[in-house]
Design an enzyme around this catalytic site. Structure first.
Site, PDB file in Angstrom:
ATOM      1  N   GLY A  11       0.841  -1.205   0.000  1.00  0.00           N
ATOM      2  CA  GLY A  11       0.000   0.000   0.000  1.00  0.00           C
ATOM      3  C   GLY A  11       0.868   1.244   0.000  1.00  0.00           C
ATOM      4  O   GLY A  11       1.849   1.311   0.738  1.00  0.00           O
ATOM      5  N   ARG A  72       1.013  -5.066  -5.521  1.00  0.00           N
ATOM      6  CA  ARG A  72       1.123  -6.284  -4.717  1.00  0.00           C
ATOM      7  C   ARG A  72       1.431  -7.388  -5.720  1.00  0.00           C
ATOM      8  O   ARG A  72       0.714  -7.545  -6.707  1.00  0.00           O
ATOM      9  CB  ARG A  72      -0.174  -6.507  -3.944  1.00  0.00           C
ATOM     10  CG  ARG A  72      -0.399  -5.365  -2.926  1.00  0.00           C
ATOM     11  CD  ARG A  72      -1.327  -5.760  -1.801  1.00  0.00           C
ATOM     12  NE  ARG A  72      -1.192  -4.842  -0.676  1.00  0.00           N
ATOM     13  CZ  ARG A  72      -1.975  -3.777  -0.482  1.00  0.00           C
ATOM     14  NH1 ARG A  72      -2.939  -3.498  -1.315  1.00  0.00           N
ATOM     15  NH2 ARG A  72      -1.776  -3.006   0.574  1.00  0.00           N
ATOM     16  N   ASP A 103       4.705  -4.488   6.237  1.00  0.00           N
ATOM     17  CA  ASP A 103       5.286  -5.747   6.722  1.00  0.00           C
ATOM     18  C   ASP A 103       5.414  -6.790   5.616  1.00  0.00           C
ATOM     19  O   ASP A 103       6.409  -7.531   5.576  1.00  0.00           O
ATOM     20  CB  ASP A 103       4.535  -6.293   7.944  1.00  0.00           C
ATOM     21  CG  ASP A 103       3.085  -6.589   7.645  1.00  0.00           C
ATOM     22  OD1 ASP A 103       2.527  -6.002   6.692  1.00  0.00           O
ATOM     23  OD2 ASP A 103       2.494  -7.409   8.367  1.00  0.00           O
ATOM     24  N   THR A 125       3.971   2.586   6.229  1.00  0.00           N
ATOM     25  CA  THR A 125       2.559   2.203   6.139  1.00  0.00           C
ATOM     26  C   THR A 125       1.724   3.102   7.038  1.00  0.00           C
ATOM     27  O   THR A 125       2.138   3.394   8.177  1.00  0.00           O
ATOM     28  CB  THR A 125       2.322   0.727   6.522  1.00  0.00           C
ATOM     29  OG1 THR A 125       0.920   0.525   6.735  1.00  0.00           O
ATOM     30  CG2 THR A 125       3.035   0.298   7.786  1.00  0.00           C
ATOM     31  N   ASP A 127      -0.737   2.148   8.493  1.00  0.00           N
ATOM     32  CA  ASP A 127      -1.249   1.300   9.581  1.00  0.00           C
ATOM     33  C   ASP A 127      -0.361   1.383  10.830  1.00  0.00           C
ATOM     34  O   ASP A 127      -0.820   1.064  11.931  1.00  0.00           O
ATOM     35  CB  ASP A 127      -1.316  -0.169   9.132  1.00  0.00           C
ATOM     36  CG  ASP A 127      -2.162  -0.358   7.880  1.00  0.00           C
ATOM     37  OD1 ASP A 127      -3.020   0.491   7.614  1.00  0.00           O
ATOM     38  OD2 ASP A 127      -1.942  -1.356   7.158  1.00  0.00           O
ATOM     39  N   ASP A 129       1.816  -0.572  11.871  1.00  0.00           N
ATOM     40  CA  ASP A 129       1.727  -1.860  12.580  1.00  0.00           C
ATOM     41  C   ASP A 129       3.046  -2.641  12.539  1.00  0.00           C
ATOM     42  O   ASP A 129       3.039  -3.864  12.564  1.00  0.00           O
ATOM     43  CB  ASP A 129       0.582  -2.702  11.985  1.00  0.00           C
ATOM     44  CG  ASP A 129       0.749  -2.926  10.477  1.00  0.00           C
ATOM     45  OD1 ASP A 129       1.638  -2.302   9.864  1.00  0.00           O
ATOM     46  OD2 ASP A 129      -0.014  -3.739   9.916  1.00  0.00           O
ATOM     47  N   ARG A 171      -5.896  -1.971   8.657  1.00  0.00           N
ATOM     48  CA  ARG A 171      -5.863  -3.421   8.433  1.00  0.00           C
ATOM     49  C   ARG A 171      -6.223  -4.140   9.731  1.00  0.00           C
ATOM     50  O   ARG A 171      -7.292  -3.920  10.237  1.00  0.00           O
ATOM     51  CB  ARG A 171      -4.504  -3.851   7.891  1.00  0.00           C
ATOM     52  CG  ARG A 171      -4.576  -5.084   7.014  1.00  0.00           C
ATOM     53  CD  ARG A 171      -3.209  -5.534   6.588  1.00  0.00           C
ATOM     54  NE  ARG A 171      -2.693  -4.727   5.517  1.00  0.00           N
ATOM     55  CZ  ARG A 171      -2.683  -5.100   4.239  1.00  0.00           C
ATOM     56  NH1 ARG A 171      -3.185  -6.251   3.889  1.00  0.00           N
ATOM     57  NH2 ARG A 171      -2.171  -4.313   3.310  1.00  0.00           N
TER      58      ARG A 171
END
Ligand code: ADP
Ligand code: F6P
Length: 319
Positions: A11, A72, A103, A125, A127, A129, A171
């Site tokens: 992303g 992707r 990740d 990202t 996110d 995360d 996510r």
């Protein structure tokens, strides 16, 4: 090291371009040539490389998205795909790679390093995360984008005395929801890491209205629940006018904040230093303001915990 490659993968996130610029210019400083790889790992398999010089990264520091394009690429998860990529890198004389992504992309970086191509990962990202870094590139910008949206939602929510359920990305993680919910004074923040009680949230909304509150904002992380379902339940149980907004991909766009530009510049510059010193298979993170290196393997096997202190604070402040 004479020639390195850069990949933006997974992303997109605001600040990817700032990292690309930093890598190219720091490499030029050392006399190292840089090739950009188009469309993430797909570009390695298709040998889709473009030479980047100091001018080709001009005027991109402030732009969202990625000039290298991203994708992707499932083929890179296969042995055949990985072998094609290795052949192309070798044929092109690319001796080291910087992977800018989330990740999944770091897993790809790990594969490249294990195949003998020294690779450095830059966590990127919205996110946020990824463990072993306080911030990933893009997170700060996304937080500000969501907070801006929530300010606007609050205006209309107040005028109509409505409840709004706002779904944010992330996510499987709740970092974006937590930061934006706290910064926006949301009445409740639903995150996948912590179980929630919708009945209790509805009671809280009702008692807020009884006290004279003119609006309620419930921030829902996409990984926590369906915002549509949450909206339905709130409407049924509170009998208050309720609307649902899914913020979606606008959270990934926009000009990066100064914070993200500086973070991306630091990560990008450091990645070149590391490749020059023949360091490989490390992710660069930022911990308490310092650049910290961690083995990519270790990063990938460590979940990033939600900041529970922040969560509890948000809960106490959102009476
Ligand atoms: P993000 O990097 O944002 O988390 P993805 O999880 O979609 O995004 O991963 C981006 C890309 O990284 C994948 O499309 C694939 O090309 C590569 N990748 C992910 N997992 C692996 C893996 N186990 N082995 C090799 N490459 C991978
Ligand atoms: O990882 C970044 C992210 O924006 C997540 O927050 C979201 O779940 C996902 O990517 C969306 O992916 P896509 O762009 O494929 O719809």
């Amino acid at each position: 090291m004479k020639r390195i490659g850069i990949i933006t993968s997974g992303g997109d996130a605001p600040g990817m371009n700032a990292a690309v610029r930093a890598i190219v210019r720091k490499a030029a400083h050392y006399g190292i040539e840089v090739y950009g790889v188009h469309r993430g790992f797909m570009g390695l398999i298709n040998s889709d490389f473009v030479k980047l010089d100091i001018s080709s990264v001009g005027d991109i520091l402030h732009r969202g998205g990625t000039i290298l394009l991203t994708a992707r690429c499932d083929e890179f998860k296969t042995k055949e795909g990985q072998e094609k990529a290795l052949k192309n890198l070798e044929a092109f004389g690319i001796e080291g790679v910087v992977v800018i992504g989330g990740d999944g992309s770091l897993r790809g970086a790990n594969v490249l390093s294990n195949m003998g191509i020294p690779t450095i990962g830059i966590p990127t990202t919205i996110d946020n995360d990824i463990a072993f870094t306080d911030n990933c590139i893009g997170f700060d910008t996304a937080v500000n984008t969501v907070v801006d949206a929530l300010n606007k939602v609050r205006d209309t929510a107040t005028s109509h005395e409505r409840t709004f359920v706002v779904e944010v990305m992330g996510r499987n993680a709740g970092h974006l929801a937590l930061y934006t919910g706290l910064a926006s004074g949301a009445e409740a923040i639903l995150v996948p890491e912590i179980p929630f009680d919708l009945d209790a949230i509805c009671e809280k909304i009702k008692s807020g209205y009884k006290r004279g509150k003119l609006h309620s904002i419930i921030v829902v992380a996409e990984g926590a629940a369906s915002s549509i379902e949450v909206g339905k339940v709130i409407k049924e149980k509170t009998n208050l006018e309720t609307r649902v907004i899914i913020l979606g991909h606008l959270q990934r766009g926009g000009t990066p904040t100064a914070y993200d530009r500086i973070l991306a510049s630091r990560f990008g510059g450091k990645a070149v230093d590391l490749l020059k010193e023949n360091v490989k298979d490390k992710m660069i993170g930022l911990i308490n303001g310092e650049l910290v290196l961690t083995d990519i393997d270790r990063v990938l096997s460590t979940p990033k915990p939600l900041d529970m202190e922040l969560y509890q604070l948000a809960d106490i402040l959102s009476l």
